[in-house]
Design an enzyme around this catalytic site. Sequence first.
Site, short mmCIF file in Angstrom:
data_model
loop_
_atom_site.label_atom_id
_atom_site.label_comp_id
_atom_site.label_asym_id
_atom_site.label_seq_id
_atom_site.Cartn_x
_atom_site.Cartn_y
_atom_site.Cartn_z
N GLY A 85 0.90 104.32 26.63
CA GLY A 85 0.74 105.73 26.37
C GLY A 85 -0.60 106.01 25.72
O GLY A 85 -1.39 105.12 25.46
N ILE A 88 -7.91 107.43 25.87
CA ILE A 88 -8.95 106.40 25.90
C ILE A 88 -9.34 105.98 24.49
O ILE A 88 -9.35 106.79 23.55
CB ILE A 88 -10.18 106.90 26.67
CG1 ILE A 88 -11.16 105.76 26.94
CG2 ILE A 88 -10.87 108.07 25.95
CD1 ILE A 88 -12.23 106.10 27.97
N TRP A 90 -11.59 102.48 22.23
CA TRP A 90 -12.48 101.31 22.28
C TRP A 90 -11.85 100.20 21.47
O TRP A 90 -11.23 100.44 20.43
CB TRP A 90 -13.84 101.66 21.70
CG TRP A 90 -14.77 100.48 21.53
CD1 TRP A 90 -15.60 99.95 22.47
CD2 TRP A 90 -14.97 99.71 20.34
NE1 TRP A 90 -16.31 98.88 21.95
CE2 TRP A 90 -15.93 98.71 20.64
CE3 TRP A 90 -14.43 99.75 19.06
CZ2 TRP A 90 -16.36 97.77 19.70
CZ3 TRP A 90 -14.84 98.82 18.13
CH2 TRP A 90 -15.79 97.84 18.46
N HIS A 91 -11.98 98.95 21.95
CA HIS A 91 -11.62 97.76 21.18
C HIS A 91 -12.84 96.86 21.11
O HIS A 91 -13.62 96.78 22.07
CB HIS A 91 -10.48 97.00 21.83
CG HIS A 91 -9.20 97.75 21.91
ND1 HIS A 91 -8.64 98.39 20.83
CD2 HIS A 91 -8.35 97.97 22.95
CE1 HIS A 91 -7.52 98.97 21.20
NE2 HIS A 91 -7.32 98.73 22.48
N GLY A 197 -0.90 102.92 20.52
CA GLY A 197 -0.51 103.27 21.88
C GLY A 197 0.45 102.20 22.39
O GLY A 197 0.11 101.02 22.34
N GLY A 208 0.32 98.27 21.22
CA GLY A 208 0.54 98.36 19.79
C GLY A 208 -0.54 99.12 19.05
O GLY A 208 -0.76 100.30 19.33
N ALA A 210 -4.52 99.27 16.78
CA ALA A 210 -5.87 98.75 16.53
C ALA A 210 -6.34 99.34 15.21
O ALA A 210 -6.48 100.56 15.08
CB ALA A 210 -6.82 99.14 17.65
N CYS A 226 -9.21 108.97 21.93
CA CYS A 226 -7.83 109.44 21.98
C CYS A 226 -7.74 110.88 22.45
O CYS A 226 -6.71 111.55 22.24
CB CYS A 226 -7.13 109.28 20.62
SG CYS A 226 -7.12 107.57 20.03
#
Length: 271
Positions: A85, A88, A90-91, A197, A208, A210, A226
Site C-alpha cells: 500500500g 512513492i 525512497w530507500h 507501507g 513494513g 523505513a 508518499c
Amino acid sequence: MTAISRGETPAPEGLRFVHLGFGADAVEYTSAWQEQRRVHAARFADELPDTCLLLEHQAVYTAGRRTADEERPLDGTPVVDVDRGGKITWHGPGQLVGYPIQKLPRPVDVVAHVRRLEEALIRVCAEFGVEGTRVEGRSGVWVLGDPVEERAALGGLNLDFDPRLTDELFDPRLSGPEYAPSNAGQRREDRKLAAIGIRVAKGVTMHGFALNVNPDNTSFDKIVPCGIRDAGVASLAGELGREITIAEVLPVAEKHLRDVLEGAELLPRAV
C-alpha cells in the site's frame, strides 16, 4: 561504531529477527523482496515463526499501488513498482528498514497492525530524545512543526500565501530548494521520520517500515514523498543535531518491536 552482525537474532520463542545486510552489505531491493516472499510463504505454512527482516537498502525509489504518475521523479529516474500500500518513497543508506512478516487472525485488522508499527517506532524515537507522533489521516511517525502562523516566511512572503496551503497541484520539485521536502525542518513544518507501507496476503503481513536514521534526505526531493505535498521528511540525526548510526538504533528498534508486536493482543477486525 558498533559492528552490525548478520544473520538471525536468537530468541527462545516469539518474534525472530533476521539481519539481511547493512552498510557495505546493503541489500538490493528486489533481492530483499524475493526473500520477503520466501519467508512469507514459510510463515503461512507455519514452517517459520513470526519474522522481522532488518536491513539497509541500496538506494532505490519504490512506488506502492496508489502512486500517481505525477509523483514520480521528473527526470526519469528508475522506480520499482511494488505490491504494498501507500505511494512513492525512497530507500537507501542511513535508513533502517524493517519487514515484519507476521501471521494475524482473520479477518485481518490492517489498521491495527500499522498502529502497532507506529507505536514501536515512536518508542524508538523517544529513547533517543526525539518526540515522534501520529498525524491523523497519515500513516507513519512524524515530528510536528510549528503552527502555520508561527513559521518563518519564505522568500519574503507571508505563509498565508504559501502555495502549499491552497494549491493542490503545488509541486515542491519545481519550486526551489526552500520548498524541498528535505528542508521541512528549517521551515518548521510537519516532517516524516518513518514511513510505513504494508501488504497482507493469506493473513500474513509483508513490507513494513523505513526509519530515517542518518540518510541524505535530499534523495526525497526528486519525488513527492508518499504523495504528500504540504509536509516534508526528517531524520533522527537531523532532529538531534548530531551523528547517529544504524548500529546504535538497531538494538533499540528490536527491543521495542519485540515488546509491541509480541505484547499485543491480536484480534480479528470487527465485522
